[in-house]
Motif scaffolding. Structure first.
Motif, mmCIF file in Angstrom:
data_model
loop_
_atom_site.group_PDB
_atom_site.id
_atom_site.type_symbol
_atom_site.label_atom_id
_atom_site.label_comp_id
_atom_site.label_asym_id
_atom_site.label_seq_id
_atom_site.Cartn_x
_atom_site.Cartn_y
_atom_site.Cartn_z
ATOM 1 N N GLY A 289 39.483 -17.018 -83.799
ATOM 2 C CA GLY A 289 40.853 -17.491 -83.682
ATOM 3 C C GLY A 289 41.447 -17.388 -82.295
ATOM 4 N N GLN A 290 40.622 -17.077 -81.293
ATOM 5 C CA GLN A 290 41.132 -16.936 -79.932
ATOM 6 C C GLN A 290 41.611 -18.279 -79.382
ATOM 7 N N ALA A 291 42.538 -18.196 -78.456
ATOM 8 C CA ALA A 291 43.044 -19.411 -77.805
ATOM 9 C C ALA A 291 41.905 -20.111 -77.072
ATOM 10 N N LYS A 292 41.779 -21.417 -77.305
ATOM 11 C CA LYS A 292 40.702 -22.193 -76.676
ATOM 12 C C LYS A 292 41.200 -22.744 -75.340
ATOM 13 N N ASP A 293 41.409 -21.833 -74.406
ATOM 14 C CA ASP A 293 41.939 -22.208 -73.103
ATOM 15 C C ASP A 293 40.827 -22.335 -72.078
ATOM 16 N N LYS A 294 41.215 -22.486 -70.809
ATOM 17 C CA LYS A 294 40.231 -22.670 -69.743
ATOM 18 C C LYS A 294 39.314 -21.467 -69.619
ATOM 19 N N ALA A 295 39.880 -20.263 -69.723
ATOM 20 C CA ALA A 295 39.068 -19.052 -69.616
ATOM 21 C C ALA A 295 38.059 -18.990 -70.764
ATOM 22 N N TYR A 296 38.504 -19.354 -71.949
ATOM 23 C CA TYR A 296 37.611 -19.371 -73.112
ATOM 24 C C TYR A 296 36.444 -20.315 -72.859
ATOM 25 N N ASP A 297 36.730 -21.506 -72.396
ATOM 26 C CA ASP A 297 35.666 -22.487 -72.146
ATOM 27 C C ASP A 297 34.698 -21.989 -71.086
ATOM 28 N N GLU A 298 35.231 -21.337 -70.042
ATOM 29 C CA GLU A 298 34.363 -20.840 -68.966
ATOM 30 C C GLU A 298 33.419 -19.752 -69.475
ATOM 31 N N MET A 299 33.956 -18.820 -70.247
ATOM 32 C CA MET A 299 33.131 -17.724 -70.725
ATOM 33 C C MET A 299 32.166 -18.181 -71.827
ATOM 34 N N LEU A 300 32.595 -19.116 -72.652
ATOM 35 C CA LEU A 300 31.693 -19.658 -73.660
ATOM 36 C C LEU A 300 30.543 -20.398 -72.993
ATOM 37 N N GLY A 301 30.848 -21.122 -71.927
ATOM 38 C CA GLY A 301 29.796 -21.793 -71.178
ATOM 39 C C GLY A 301 28.814 -20.798 -70.571
ATOM 40 N N GLN A 302 29.338 -19.661 -70.124
ATOM 41 C CA GLN A 302 28.474 -18.625 -69.555
ATOM 42 C C GLN A 302 27.528 -18.075 -70.617
ATOM 43 N N LEU A 303 28.071 -17.782 -71.803
ATOM 44 C CA LEU A 303 27.226 -17.275 -72.878
ATOM 45 C C LEU A 303 26.224 -18.332 -73.344
ATOM 46 N N SER A 304 26.662 -19.578 -73.403
ATOM 47 C CA SER A 304 25.772 -20.649 -73.856
ATOM 48 C C SER A 304 24.577 -20.805 -72.927
ATOM 49 N N GLY A 305 24.775 -20.486 -71.657
ATOM 50 C CA GLY A 305 23.691 -20.590 -70.691
ATOM 51 C C GLY A 305 22.834 -19.348 -70.602
ATOM 52 N N SER A 306 23.200 -18.315 -71.325
ATOM 53 C CA SER A 306 22.449 -17.071 -71.296
ATOM 54 C C SER A 306 21.155 -17.201 -72.090
ATOM 55 N N LYS A 307 20.120 -16.525 -71.632
ATOM 56 C CA LYS A 307 18.861 -16.502 -72.366
ATOM 57 C C LYS A 307 18.854 -15.425 -73.445
ATOM 58 N N SER A 308 19.821 -14.542 -73.427
ATOM 59 C CA SER A 308 19.799 -13.391 -74.330
ATOM 60 C C SER A 308 20.004 -13.810 -75.779
ATOM 61 N N ALA A 309 19.342 -13.098 -76.656
ATOM 62 C CA ALA A 309 19.459 -13.404 -78.083
ATOM 63 C C ALA A 309 20.855 -13.102 -78.604
ATOM 64 N N HIS A 310 21.449 -11.989 -78.161
ATOM 65 C CA HIS A 310 22.781 -11.672 -78.686
ATOM 66 C C HIS A 310 23.842 -12.589 -78.100
ATOM 67 N N GLY A 311 23.634 -13.078 -76.881
ATOM 68 C CA GLY A 311 24.556 -14.069 -76.332
ATOM 69 C C GLY A 311 24.534 -15.350 -77.140
ATOM 70 N N GLN A 312 23.345 -15.842 -77.470
ATOM 71 C CA GLN A 312 23.223 -17.057 -78.267
ATOM 72 C C GLN A 312 23.716 -16.835 -79.698
ATOM 73 N N ALA A 313 23.486 -15.631 -80.227
ATOM 74 C CA ALA A 313 23.965 -15.337 -81.579
ATOM 75 C C ALA A 313 25.481 -15.358 -81.635
ATOM 76 N N MET A 314 26.130 -14.860 -80.593
ATOM 77 C CA MET A 314 27.591 -14.897 -80.589
ATOM 78 C C MET A 314 28.099 -16.330 -80.456
ATOM 79 N N VAL A 315 27.412 -17.154 -79.683
ATOM 80 C CA VAL A 315 27.801 -18.562 -79.585
ATOM 81 C C VAL A 315 27.748 -19.195 -80.976
ATOM 82 N N TRP A 316 26.706 -18.882 -81.735
ATOM 83 C CA TRP A 316 26.612 -19.423 -83.100
ATOM 84 C C TRP A 316 27.754 -18.908 -83.978
ATOM 85 N N LEU A 317 28.065 -17.629 -83.859
ATOM 86 C CA LEU A 317 29.161 -17.079 -84.665
ATOM 87 C C LEU A 317 30.487 -17.786 -84.377
ATOM 88 N N MET A 318 30.710 -18.101 -83.106
ATOM 89 C CA MET A 318 31.996 -18.683 -82.722
ATOM 90 C C MET A 318 32.062 -20.179 -82.962
#
Length: 625
Positions: free
Chosen positions: A54-83
């Motif tokens: 339910g977090q605000a989908k603002d510029k900061a959100y998009d930037e950090m989501l993009g960072q996680l989406s580009g991560s190779k880590s399993a927990h980073g990708q798992a959180m992207v799926w959760l969100m």
């Protein structure tokens, strides 16, 4: 103005092992997922899925989501799926875990980072249809050899970062997988027992004192401890933080304060012990997220530790913005960095880590800004080979280090350990005892061996009124038979004056040998009007000897660690009493020196400096009350 700095001994309290382990038993873990750091429904003990999504989908959100989406880590990708529900992210995380093979030379770093990554990902993906029982079993089989290594590594001594890394990694993995099969449940119960018997008591014993230098401690002791606490709290929906606060000396909040006060205005860590160069030497990697998580965990109590952590978090945000969240540490930003901060008052001017059994004191004038003055003083026992033989040593920071403690190192057990490269004392030309590390797997064993053969007992700490001063007894750090006591008192007066008082006394019928008083400058000091002055290019330092029978003076232009050492030689006797006044300020050179004086008045030392008169008690002091 008259100020009494009366520094008395804190009573030594024997460590009590708390019977109740804050971590839940395996049969208390929740069966619904997610259960690590996150919960399906609202609870004060974890972040809920609704809050995450339910977090605000603002510029900061998009930037950090993009960072996680580009991560190779399993927990980073798992959180992207959760969100977001993006299946390709979940598929990437599963593939990374299923394809894992333990490296031939796996170590504690592999254990901590991989088991933490995979433990969080495993739990967060349990609601994904492709991560069924067969897929989970395959992942557990791939990871099992690493879990076994972690359990083996976790049995080492309780003050070493390798132990904490291994234990923390196994704990997160165990909290994710307990209940899935008998082996996973047994592994979790084994590591839970290790925390209960040995590791939590170690943190209570330390009382906020980092057992390793700040870089090692922050990333490899505090981080696994904090993540284990938060994961255990959510997995059982039990108030682990409250248990620690009420039954274990509140070491979690104390550790948060140690991190906040142990970070300088330039975001480097204070230089006690082997300080790394690069990202691990300061608040430049993962620290922003650790502050967020720590404030979230203990923020409801809004004590001085929380105030300091919020102040540092603000400072990091001003200097680094979202870039402070490196790669997959964006996870902490989504979980803890976006919530409302607790209302806090101004942070206290000083923080004491540890206590009468040894510790350090850090005082700040000017908060966390560029023009702050930061003074640190250390007087503790020896916990490992990343620590130095520097008891009674201090540093002063003003736009960079001015009274310099070796700021970086090239190898463990290198020249940076030596006493003569710190701001402390040589006695009769002798440095402090060259103690080495220890391998005690419990606090009890450490205490039994603390004073055996003068092995690890090297310093006790005293704390002064008002937080403006501290003192330590460190005669036990020297192999000088005639020495009965060696007490150093240190006080920060105003914005830029530090007073250092040393009192050494001999045993009955003996004499204290000559004393060499050491100060490490960032550049070659110049002598002017009875003072020694140097600059780091942005700030200046001036030191004056005010009381003491001074003899020869020596200056080493450059030491092995890049400092420039001033040595003042003082004659010995049944008692040696020394007073030095050190001033710091902005710019490359100070103005005219003001008048300073010191005299003994009854049982006190009275020092007049900068329009203030500061009085230091000379008694009572005792190492063994």
């Amino acid at each position: 103005m008259l100020r009494l700095i009366s520094i008395v001994l804190i009573a030594v309290v024997t460590t009590q092992v708390v019977a109740e382990d804050p971590l839940p038993r395996a049969d208390q873990l929740k069966s619904d997922r997610p259960r690590l750091l996150l919960r399906p429904k609202a609870t004060p003990l974890a972040v809920s899925i609704e809050q995450l999504r339910g977090q605000a989908k603002d510029k900061a959100y998009d930037e950090m989501l993009g960072q996680l989406s580009g991560s190779k880590s399993a927990h980073g990708q798992a959180m992207v799926w959760l969100m977001t529900g993006k299946q390709d992210a979940a598929d990437k995380a599963i593939a990374r875990m299923r394809g894992y093979r333990v490296p031939e030379k796996a170590d504690s770093f592999e254990v901590f980072f991989k088991l933490t990554e995979f433990g969080l990902a495993y739990d967060w993906l349990c609601g994904y249809e492709k991560f069924d029982a067969a897929a989970r079993a395959q992942v557990r089989k791939a990871v099992a050899p690493l879990v076994a290594m972690g359990l083996k590594f976790s049995g080492d001594h309780v003050f070493h970062n390798y132990t904490w890394m291994s234990s923390g990694g196994v704990a997160v993995w165990g909290l994710a997988t307990a209940g899935e099969d008998a082996a996973s449940t047994a592994a979790y119960e084994q590591i839970r027992g290790r925390f209960e018997r040995d590791l939590w008591p170690a943190l209570r014993y330390l009382d906020g004192l980092p057992c390793e230098p700040m870089g090692y401690w922050t990333h490899y002791v505090y981080r696994p401890a904090l993540v284990t606490v938060l994961a255990g709290q959510s997995a059982g929906e039990t108030d682990v933080v409250r248990t620690i606060r009420e039954k274990q000396g509140d070491w979690l909040a104390r550790n948060l304060g140690a991190l906040a006060y142990g970070t300088l205005p330039d975001l480097r860590f204070v230089p006690f012990g082997d300080l790394q160069s690069g990202a691990n030497g300061g608040a430049t990697r993962a620290v922003a997220g650790l502050l967020d998580a720590g404030v979230w965990a203990v923020g409801g109590r809004a004590g001085g530790e929380v105030s300091a952590a919020v102040a540092l978090s603000k400072r990091i945000g001003e200097k680094r913005g979202l870039s402070a969240y490196d790669d997959d540490t964006a996870i902490f930003w989504f979980l803890y960095g976006r919530g409302a901060r607790p209302a806090v008052k101004a942070a206290p001017e000083s923080f004491v880590a540890g206590g009468a059994k040894g510790g350090h004191w850090i005082a700040r004038a000017g908060g966390w800004g560029d023009d702050a003055t930061v003074v640190g003083f250390r007087c503790a026992d020896h916990y490992g080979d990343h620590n130095h033989w520097d008891q009674g040593g201090f540093f002063i920071w003003r736009r960079g280090l001015l009274a310099v403690d070796p700021p970086v190192y090239k190898k463990t057990r290198g020249p940076q350990q030596r006493t003569d490269l710190h701001n402390t004392l040589l006695i009769g030309g002798q440095p402090q005892r060259a103690v080495r590390g220890q391998t005690f797997g419990s606090v009890g064993r450490f205490e039994q061996n603390l004073k055996a053969g003068k092995r690890l007992e090297t310093g006790d700490l005293f704390v002064g009124a008002g937080g403006t001063a501290a003192a330590g007894e460190f005669a036990q750090a020297y192999d000088v038979p005639a020495l009965a006591s060696c007490v150093r008192q240190i006080a920060l007066v105003g914005r830029g004056t530090v007073v250092v008082v040393d009192r050494l006394t001999a045993k009955a019928g003996e004499r204290v040998p000559d004393v060499q008083w050491l100060l490490q400058f960032p550049a070659a000091p110049a002598s002017a009007d009875g003072a020694w002055v140097a600059t780091n290019g942005a700030g200046w330092i001036r030191c004056r000897s005010v009381l003491g029978d001074s003899g020869k003076v020596a200056v080493v232009e450059a030491t092995e660690v890049g400092t420039h050492r001033l040595t003042l030689d003082y004659k010995g006797g049944t008692e040696v009493l020394l007073v030095h006044v050190i001033e710091v300020g902005d710019g490359k050179a100070p103005g005219a020196a003001g008048v300073v004086s010191a005299r003994r008045k009854g049982g006190e030392i009275e020092v007049s400096v900068g329009g203030e008169t500061v009085r230091f008690a000379t008694s009572p002091f005792s190492r063994d009350p």
